[in-house]
Design a protein around this motif. Structure first.
Motif, PDB file in Angstrom:
ATOM      1  N   GLU A   1       0.700  -1.137   0.183  1.00 25.53           N
ATOM      2  CA  GLU A   1       0.158   0.033   0.076  1.00 25.53           C
ATOM      3  C   GLU A   1       0.754   1.116   0.222  1.00 25.53           C
ATOM      4  N   ASP A   2       1.965   1.255   0.165  1.00 28.00           N
ATOM      5  CA  ASP A   2       2.746   1.841   0.141  1.00 28.00           C
ATOM      6  C   ASP A   2       3.208   3.055  -1.165  1.00 28.00           C
ATOM      7  N   ARG A   3       3.956   4.278  -1.266  1.00 29.35           N
ATOM      8  CA  ARG A   3       3.802   4.841  -2.903  1.00 29.35           C
ATOM      9  C   ARG A   3       5.532   5.526  -2.699  1.00 29.35           C
ATOM     10  N   PHE A   4       6.072   5.094  -3.538  1.00 28.25           N
ATOM     11  CA  PHE A   4       7.301   5.986  -4.293  1.00 28.25           C
ATOM     12  C   PHE A   4       6.909   6.808  -5.563  1.00 28.25           C
ATOM     13  N   SER A   5       8.267   7.559  -5.809  1.00 24.69           N
ATOM     14  CA  SER A   5       8.555   8.100  -6.662  1.00 24.69           C
ATOM     15  C   SER A   5       8.956   8.049  -7.404  1.00 24.69           C
ATOM     16  N   PHE A   6       8.245   7.748  -8.748  1.00 20.94           N
ATOM     17  CA  PHE A   6       9.335   7.484 -10.864  1.00 20.94           C
ATOM     18  C   PHE A   6       8.222   7.048 -11.020  1.00 20.94           C
ATOM     19  N   GLY A   7       8.633   7.862 -12.291  1.00 23.25           N
ATOM     20  CA  GLY A   7       8.457   8.083 -13.996  1.00 23.25           C
ATOM     21  C   GLY A   7       8.837   7.760 -15.231  1.00 23.25           C
ATOM     22  N   CYS A   8       9.438   6.853 -15.582  1.00 23.55           N
ATOM     23  CA  CYS A   8      10.222   6.853 -16.675  1.00 23.55           C
ATOM     24  C   CYS A   8      10.154   7.862 -17.283  1.00 23.55           C
TER      25      CYS A   8
ATOM     26  N   VAL B   1      17.859   4.794  -7.192  1.00 22.16           N
ATOM     27  CA  VAL B   1      18.223   5.245  -8.722  1.00 22.16           C
ATOM     28  C   VAL B   1      17.900   6.897  -8.874  1.00 22.16           C
ATOM     29  N   SER B   2      19.342   6.769 -10.064  1.00 17.05           N
ATOM     30  CA  SER B   2      18.722   9.247 -10.288  1.00 17.05           C
ATOM     31  C   SER B   2      18.263   9.411 -11.788  1.00 17.05           C
ATOM     32  N   CYS B   3      17.957   8.485 -12.048  1.00 16.23           N
ATOM     33  CA  CYS B   3      16.747   8.669 -13.787  1.00 16.23           C
ATOM     34  C   CYS B   3      15.650   9.392 -12.644  1.00 16.23           C
ATOM     35  N   GLY B   4      14.582   8.964 -13.960  1.00 15.11           N
ATOM     36  CA  GLY B   4      12.998   8.855 -13.649  1.00 15.11           C
ATOM     37  C   GLY B   4      12.609  10.647 -12.746  1.00 15.11           C
ATOM     38  N   GLY B   5      11.214  10.214 -13.815  1.00 19.05           N
ATOM     39  CA  GLY B   5      10.304  11.214 -13.255  1.00 19.05           C
ATOM     40  C   GLY B   5       9.964  11.434 -11.646  1.00 19.05           C
ATOM     41  N   LYS B   6       9.236  12.743 -11.423  1.00 17.34           N
ATOM     42  CA  LYS B   6       8.357  12.799 -10.203  1.00 17.34           C
ATOM     43  C   LYS B   6       7.118  12.489  -9.321  1.00 17.34           C
TER      44      LYS B   6
ATOM     45  N   LEU C   1       1.807   3.145  -6.492  1.00 15.65           N
ATOM     46  CA  LEU C   1       1.409   2.107  -5.839  1.00 15.65           C
ATOM     47  C   LEU C   1       1.737   1.404  -6.029  1.00 15.65           C
ATOM     48  N   VAL C   2       2.587   0.258  -4.807  1.00 20.64           N
ATOM     49  CA  VAL C   2       3.614  -0.391  -5.275  1.00 20.64           C
ATOM     50  C   VAL C   2       2.496  -1.730  -5.827  1.00 20.64           C
ATOM     51  N   LYS C   3       0.779  -1.824  -5.234  1.00 19.95           N
ATOM     52  CA  LYS C   3       0.538  -2.961  -5.878  1.00 19.95           C
ATOM     53  C   LYS C   3      -0.267  -2.671  -7.150  1.00 19.95           C
ATOM     54  N   ASP C   4      -0.224  -1.936  -7.354  1.00 22.20           N
ATOM     55  CA  ASP C   4      -0.989  -1.575  -8.793  1.00 22.20           C
ATOM     56  C   ASP C   4       0.816  -1.719 -10.057  1.00 22.20           C
ATOM     57  N   TRP C   5       2.109  -1.388  -8.868  1.00 24.76           N
ATOM     58  CA  TRP C   5       3.810  -1.365 -10.152  1.00 24.76           C
ATOM     59  C   TRP C   5       4.083  -3.130 -10.335  1.00 24.76           C
ATOM     60  N   VAL C   6       3.442  -4.173  -9.532  1.00 26.96           N
ATOM     61  CA  VAL C   6       3.633  -5.499  -9.471  1.00 26.96           C
ATOM     62  C   VAL C   6       3.274  -6.503  -9.992  1.00 26.96           C
TER      63      VAL C   6
ATOM     64  N   CYS D   1      13.475  -6.032 -14.666  1.00 28.45           N
ATOM     65  CA  CYS D   1      13.366  -4.615 -16.025  1.00 28.45           C
ATOM     66  C   CYS D   1      11.655  -4.407 -15.833  1.00 28.45           C
ATOM     67  N   LYS D   2      10.897  -5.102 -15.153  1.00 31.05           N
ATOM     68  CA  LYS D   2       9.982  -5.300 -15.158  1.00 31.05           C
ATOM     69  C   LYS D   2       9.526  -4.052 -13.814  1.00 31.05           C
ATOM     70  N   LEU D   3      10.149  -4.736 -13.358  1.00 28.45           N
ATOM     71  CA  LEU D   3      10.047  -3.776 -11.681  1.00 28.45           C
ATOM     72  C   LEU D   3      11.199  -2.780 -10.992  1.00 28.45           C
ATOM     73  N   TYR D   4      11.845  -2.367 -12.051  1.00 32.76           N
ATOM     74  CA  TYR D   4      12.403  -1.395 -11.648  1.00 32.76           C
ATOM     75  C   TYR D   4      11.711  -0.135 -11.746  1.00 32.76           C
ATOM     76  N   PRO D   5      11.761   0.179 -10.774  1.00 33.39           N
ATOM     77  CA  PRO D   5      13.403   1.279 -10.044  1.00 33.39           C
ATOM     78  C   PRO D   5      12.750   0.268  -8.759  1.00 33.39           C
ATOM     79  N   LEU D   6      12.348  -0.646  -8.714  1.00 35.90           N
ATOM     80  CA  LEU D   6      11.777  -1.580  -7.471  1.00 35.90           C
ATOM     81  C   LEU D   6      12.597  -2.970  -7.658  1.00 35.90           C
ATOM     82  N   GLY D   7      12.923  -3.240  -6.389  1.00 38.45           N
ATOM     83  CA  GLY D   7      13.612  -4.488  -6.213  1.00 38.45           C
ATOM     84  C   GLY D   7      12.884  -5.807  -5.575  1.00 38.45           C
ATOM     85  N   ARG D   8      13.146  -6.764  -5.952  1.00 36.67           N
ATOM     86  CA  ARG D   8      12.236  -8.361  -4.839  1.00 36.67           C
ATOM     87  C   ARG D   8      13.448  -8.761  -3.941  1.00 36.67           C
ATOM     88  N   GLY D   9      12.789  -9.271  -2.942  1.00 33.93           N
ATOM     89  CA  GLY D   9      12.921 -10.432  -2.656  1.00 33.93           C
ATOM     90  C   GLY D   9      12.475 -11.445  -1.751  1.00 33.93           C
ATOM     91  N   MET D  10      12.950 -12.629  -1.321  1.00 36.00           N
ATOM     92  CA  MET D  10      11.851 -13.318  -0.407  1.00 36.00           C
ATOM     93  C   MET D  10      12.941 -13.891   1.048  1.00 36.00           C
TER      94      MET D  10
END
Length: 225
Positions: free
Chosen positions: A15-22, A124-129, A133-138, A101-110
């Motif tokens: 449910e978290d949000r993060f800032s990124f726009g390719c 990451v230093s690239c991408g817009g602002k 929403l994490v659940k939508d991104w993944v 690559c689909k995940l970027y800029p997120l990483g995933r682990g278990m």
């Protein structure tokens, strides 16, 4: 800061949000050596490109032995520092690109064999602002495959016979060493039929690896040295 500390500080809930726009700068497709592909990525890439998995590996990938896991790993080649699939500053396999690559800029682990999947924001230093929403991104990711691959990979890495064979063969002659790891690589990554669902095939391939490792022939070989 260690990689583990960085990941722990940047773990995100669904449910978290993060800032990124390719912004299509292509920076994430250059000067990398960490774009690892699993068998499902190879399955999708070979199907999407209409080539065999062997051709895909020969043309676009590099196989090596993981320094910690001691298991064969596959990564995308970057000739001249550029991803093999980057054409005219655009991803030529966008609709079936690797999961990392689909995940970027997120990483995933278990977490171990718990099947608890987590996500984290990479540095990451690239991408817009834009706000994501994490659940939508993944949501379109291969989570069932990732869990099966990760749990089975961990099981193989800690398998008693596998660890004994790694220890024996890394100190033995080079040709035997290569034959052992190629056998494991061949079963894990190749010979999936793109006409059928992938996940049942992955189960079968891991079963084949463990059957081989615990066969009477291997048991005798281990205690021969």
């Amino acid at each position: 800061m260690s990689d583990y500390d960085f990941i722990e500080k940047n773990v995100l809930n669904l449910e978290d949000r993060f800032s990124f726009g390719c912004n299509c700068c292509g920076d994430c497709c250059k000067n990398r050596d960490d774009i690892l592909v699993n068998p499902y990525d190879i399955f999708r890439l070979s199907k999407g490109l209409n080539i065999s998995d062997s051709q895909l590996l020969q043309m676009y990938c590099e196989v090596y032995i993981g320094s910690t896991s001691k298991i064969p790993l596959v990564r995308i080649c970057f000739p001249g520092g550029v991803c093999s699939f980057l054409k005219n500053d655009r991803c030529s396999v966008h609709s079936f690109k690797p999961s990392v690559c689909k995940l970027y800029p997120l990483g995933r682990g278990m977490v171990g064999e718990s099947r608890d999947v987590f996500y984290f924001k990479q540095d990451v230093s690239c991408g817009g602002k834009d706000t994501q929403l994490v659940k939508d991104w993944v949501k379109d990711l291969d989570e069932k495959v990732f869990i099966k691959w990760s749990t089975s990979f961990f099981k193989l890495m800690t398998d008693k016979n596998y660890k004994l064979l790694v220890e024996k063969f890394t100190s033995y002659e080079e040709e035997v060493y290569k034959m052992f790891f190629y056998s494991v690589f061949d079963i894990l990554y190749l010979h999936y039929d793109t006409r059928f669902d992938f996940l049942p095939q992955l189960d079968e391939h891991f079963e084949k690896v463990f059957s081989m490792l615990h066969s009477s022939d291997i048991e005798r070989l281990i205690y021969k040295f």
